[in-house]
Design a protein around this motif. Sequence first.
Motif, short mmCIF file in Angstrom:
data_model
loop_
_atom_site.label_atom_id
_atom_site.label_comp_id
_atom_site.label_asym_id
_atom_site.label_seq_id
_atom_site.Cartn_x
_atom_site.Cartn_y
_atom_site.Cartn_z
N GLU A 155 20.77 110.47 47.36
CA GLU A 155 21.30 110.54 48.73
C GLU A 155 21.68 111.98 49.07
OE1 GLU A 155 25.10 109.26 51.50
OE2 GLU A 155 24.92 108.43 49.49
N LYS A 156 22.38 112.62 48.16
CA LYS A 156 22.80 114.00 48.41
C LYS A 156 21.61 114.93 48.58
CE LYS A 156 25.79 117.60 46.41
NZ LYS A 156 26.67 117.93 45.26
N GLY A 157 20.61 114.79 47.70
CA GLY A 157 19.43 115.64 47.77
C GLY A 157 18.60 115.41 49.02
N ILE A 158 18.40 114.14 49.37
CA ILE A 158 17.58 113.81 50.54
C ILE A 158 18.29 114.25 51.82
CG2 ILE A 158 16.69 111.89 51.92
CD1 ILE A 158 16.05 110.48 49.25
N ARG A 159 19.58 114.06 51.89
CA ARG A 159 20.32 114.51 53.07
C ARG A 159 20.24 116.03 53.20
NH1 ARG A 159 23.62 111.06 55.88
NH2 ARG A 159 24.17 109.05 54.92
N VAL B 213 20.28 122.63 66.36
CA VAL B 213 21.14 121.47 66.59
C VAL B 213 22.07 121.30 65.42
CG1 VAL B 213 19.48 120.24 68.03
CG2 VAL B 213 19.40 119.96 65.56
N PRO B 214 23.10 120.49 65.55
CA PRO B 214 24.01 120.25 64.42
C PRO B 214 23.29 119.56 63.27
CG PRO B 214 24.98 119.57 66.50
CD PRO B 214 23.54 119.86 66.78
N PRO B 215 23.87 119.53 62.07
CA PRO B 215 23.25 118.90 60.89
C PRO B 215 23.01 117.41 61.08
CG PRO B 215 25.12 120.27 60.26
CD PRO B 215 25.14 120.15 61.75
N LEU B 216 22.15 116.87 60.23
CA LEU B 216 21.84 115.44 60.26
C LEU B 216 23.10 114.61 60.13
CD1 LEU B 216 19.67 113.18 60.10
CD2 LEU B 216 19.79 113.43 57.62
N GLY B 217 23.15 113.53 60.88
CA GLY B 217 24.30 112.65 60.83
C GLY B 217 25.06 112.67 62.13
N MET C 287 26.57 100.42 47.98
CA MET C 287 26.95 101.83 48.12
C MET C 287 26.65 102.42 49.49
SD MET C 287 25.92 103.39 44.37
CE MET C 287 26.47 105.05 44.81
N VAL C 288 25.53 102.02 50.09
CA VAL C 288 25.12 102.64 51.36
C VAL C 288 24.90 101.63 52.47
CG1 VAL C 288 24.04 104.54 50.08
CG2 VAL C 288 22.63 102.64 50.87
N GLY C 289 25.09 100.35 52.20
CA GLY C 289 24.79 99.33 53.21
C GLY C 289 25.93 99.06 54.17
N TYR C 290 26.59 100.11 54.65
CA TYR C 290 27.73 99.94 55.54
C TYR C 290 27.34 100.25 56.99
CZ TYR C 290 30.53 99.95 51.29
OH TYR C 290 31.05 99.65 50.06
N LYS C 291 27.99 99.58 57.92
CA LYS C 291 27.73 99.83 59.33
C LYS C 291 28.76 100.81 59.89
CE LYS C 291 25.46 95.41 60.22
NZ LYS C 291 25.46 94.16 61.02
N ASN C 292 28.82 101.99 59.28
CA ASN C 292 29.70 103.04 59.78
C ASN C 292 28.86 104.25 60.17
OD1 ASN C 292 29.01 104.25 57.32
ND2 ASN C 292 30.91 103.64 56.31
N ASP C 293 29.52 105.30 60.62
CA ASP C 293 28.79 106.47 61.13
C ASP C 293 27.88 107.09 60.08
OD1 ASP C 293 30.01 106.13 63.56
OD2 ASP C 293 31.60 107.62 63.19
N ARG C 294 28.31 107.08 58.84
CA ARG C 294 27.54 107.74 57.79
C ARG C 294 26.30 106.94 57.38
NH1 ARG C 294 27.83 111.76 54.14
NH2 ARG C 294 26.92 111.44 52.06
N TYR C 295 26.43 105.63 57.34
CA TYR C 295 25.37 104.82 56.73
C TYR C 295 24.67 103.85 57.68
CZ TYR C 295 27.07 106.48 52.23
OH TYR C 295 27.40 107.27 51.16
#
Length: 345
Positions: free
Chosen positions: A43-47, A60-64, A206-214
């Motif tokens: 995740e860290k590397g791909i982001r 533009v601002p960074p991804l996310g 770990m990443v299946g959340y419905k928040n801003d990050r994921y």
Amino acid sequence: MYRYLAGSLLAVLIGFVLDLIFGDPSTPLHPICLIGSLIAKLEKGIRRLTENKKSKEQDVPPLGEEQNGHGAQLAGGALMAILVILISTGIPLVLLCVCYRFVIWLGVALEAVMCFFLFAVKSLKKESMNVKRALESDGLEAGRKMVARIVGRDTQALSKEGVVKAAVETVAENFSDGVFAPMLYMILGGGVLGFAYKSINTMDSMVGYKNDRYLYFGRFAAKLDDVVNYIPSRLAALFLIAAAPIAGLDGRNALKIWRRDRRNHASPNSAQTESAAAGALHVRLAGDAYYFGKLYKKPFIGDDDRPIETEDIARVNTLMVTASILSLLVMTMIKAIVLWIFTAL
């Protein structure tokens, strides 16, 4: 071929027994911990890659951030999921192929250890029963702290009833993705398919959340987890219903509540086993809950026939263990018959 398939089936049985005896070992070298580390690093590397590419192409601002759009996050999350599955299954596959090729019993032993790491019967029972003991011996605050180890919701304001409900729901829900689904996939495809399933399930946690990050980066993993759990969650509920009378609970009411409330959850799978357990226990589960300080409105599961009590944690564990053994016996018998037919043809 028959010897390898039979050896794989034997490995699942040995792995299950080992889990009942020893429980899930706590070590940073646990395969699921290693998969979790792999997910975090990918995740860290791909982001980083997608952010750098985006920054070079556009001012533009960074991804996310909202201005970037979501295509890169969706693609990055899908790439991460594919790589995690390939690595998590490729390594066990190579190891097992080498061992089975040279010494079949070495292959069985290695696969049994793999299966042992994939089951969670004893650890699920242990962690939930720790909540019961904490409530009974040290009071509500201790129970809140203990249940926080096994649930994702906010626990600091839970009542005693809320703590017990959270523990019961965790056992019921995790019977599906912590016991039954891995068992089903291991019966079908041995340790390799079991690791494929657990890699998907770990990604979702770990990443299946419905928040801003994921919300977008974790969408592929979350949807994939829904797919691989769709059939197992429903079969798991049926085994809970079948096991209820054996465990001294109400199987007829478990069937009734399952048929009525099995869709009372945002997830297509989570309410399947929760509704069966609620019916077997004659208690009401679910309802509104706080996550990260935000209130989420949820429908109830089950009828409020009686107040939930700490002993229900022990009861749902008896149900979970009984259903685990019953499902293993049934699926082992079915596969043994299939293998016998296969060799007879």
